[in-house]
Motif scaffolding. Structure first.
Motif, mmCIF file in Angstrom:
data_model
loop_
_atom_site.group_PDB
_atom_site.id
_atom_site.type_symbol
_atom_site.label_atom_id
_atom_site.label_comp_id
_atom_site.label_asym_id
_atom_site.label_seq_id
_atom_site.Cartn_x
_atom_site.Cartn_y
_atom_site.Cartn_z
ATOM 1 N N UNK A 129 23.913 15.293 151.371
ATOM 2 C CA UNK A 129 24.368 15.026 152.235
ATOM 3 C C UNK A 129 23.724 13.962 153.266
ATOM 4 N N UNK A 130 22.028 14.093 153.232
ATOM 5 C CA UNK A 130 20.845 13.313 153.867
ATOM 6 C C UNK A 130 20.676 12.297 153.038
ATOM 7 N N UNK A 131 21.018 11.830 151.632
ATOM 8 C CA UNK A 131 20.466 11.167 150.672
ATOM 9 C C UNK A 131 19.664 12.347 150.231
ATOM 10 N N UNK A 132 19.303 13.339 149.956
ATOM 11 C CA UNK A 132 17.924 14.072 149.252
ATOM 12 C C UNK A 132 18.486 14.340 147.861
ATOM 13 N N UNK A 133 18.063 14.193 147.020
ATOM 14 C CA UNK A 133 17.968 14.626 145.486
ATOM 15 C C UNK A 133 18.100 15.842 145.299
ATOM 16 N N UNK A 134 19.508 16.554 144.800
ATOM 17 C CA UNK A 134 19.450 18.064 144.290
ATOM 18 C C UNK A 134 18.459 17.849 143.788
ATOM 19 N N UNK A 135 18.070 19.528 144.406
ATOM 20 C CA UNK A 135 17.107 20.416 143.688
ATOM 21 C C UNK A 135 17.118 21.378 144.151
ATOM 22 N N UNK A 136 17.851 22.641 142.258
ATOM 23 C CA UNK A 136 17.721 23.877 142.783
ATOM 24 C C UNK A 136 17.432 25.038 143.430
ATOM 25 N N UNK A 137 18.072 25.356 144.915
ATOM 26 C CA UNK A 137 17.359 26.518 145.710
ATOM 27 C C UNK A 137 18.141 27.617 145.605
ATOM 28 N N UNK A 138 16.998 29.122 145.957
ATOM 29 C CA UNK A 138 17.988 30.259 145.932
ATOM 30 C C UNK A 138 18.826 29.968 146.647
#
Length: 265
Positions: free
Chosen positions: A230-239
């Protein structure tokens, strides 16, 4: 790229498709409150895991393996490369005999998805994406068609089940600005391709389990779309449990427009 696609299709043919609309008594279980699993999920994951390790011997973070041992998911953060596997995405649809389900896999290197595969058994459709090299459906390059500029003409999916109260309130107050919204098709492996191919313009998710979202996020972004927090940070997979909230859209303009309307940002 082709070999992984073969692995998914063959595991599906062996362990998943023969049980579609043919699950026997005792082949559907509850692995957590409100979360079901079938023998097809478990058997397909075993097959896919073994064959992926033969192809590239790095840890395999599978949905069902993590359900049994949550610590396995930390490999996404700690290991230089991991496979992510969702053996049956859309298990509730699969159990109900609905065709909206998929078999999915991703390769993650240093926290970034570099390749992904989605196999939709009901239509025998294969999607794949490679970081910086594009997205394809059945070998045909995908380019996301332009989305309407008018929000009243946009169509989207809004997943409100896991939203916190504040986001849910804003979403319900503002969703009428769009032309059409729906709760989706209960399978990320079907919903993300809908965005990549232009059948849907945006999706708002809250819970973002990595095996659900890594494959489709790469497919959408390589087709020209956006998948970002939501803050514009590109998606990265997280646990699981590390970070939630994700907005997927046809293009950067649609992403900003949708976020502004839905979240007041």
């Amino acid at each position: 790229m082709d070999k992984v696609a073969e692995i998914l299709a063959e595991a599906s043919a062996e362990a998943v498709e023969p049980r579609f609309r043919a699950l026997a008594a005792g082949e559907v279980m509850e692995k957590a409150p409100g979360e079901i699993v079938t023998v097809a999920d478990r058997e397909a994951e075993v097959i896919i895991t073994r064959r992926l390790r033969e192809l590239l011997p790095v840890p395999v973070v599978g949905e069902e393996a993590v359900a049994a041992d949550p610590e396995l998911a930390l490999a996404i953060r700690d290991e230089p490369a991991v496979w992510l596997v969702d053996p049956v995405d859309g298990t509730s649809n699969f159990v109900a005999g609905r065709p909206d389900y998929a078999v999915m896999c991703s390769l993650v290197r240093t926290g970034r998805t570099v390749a992904s595969w989605i196999w939709q058994p009901s239509t025998a459709t294969a999607y794949r994406a490679e970081l910086g090299a594009g997205a394809w459906r059945d070998g045909v390059r995908l380019t996301r068609p332009p989305a309407p500029a008018d929000p009243a003409e946009l169509s989207g999916i809004l997943k409100s089940r896991f939203l916190d109260p504040d986001h849910r309130r804003r979403l319900e107050a503002n969703r009428s600005a769009f032309g059409a919204t729906s709760p989706g098709r209960s399978a990320a492996g079907v919903e993300y391709p809908d965005v990549a191919e232009g059948r849907c313009d945006f999706i708002l998710y809250w819970r973002t389990l990595p095996w659900d979202h890594a494959p489709g996020s790469l497919l959408v972004t390589e087709a020209g779309g956006v998948s970002a927090r939501f803050d514009g940070t590109p998606y990265r997979p997280e646990a699981p449990g590390c970070e939630d909230g994700l907005l997927v859209a046809a293009d950067p303009h649609t992403w900003e427009l949708t976020r502004g309307i839905l979240l007041g940002a």
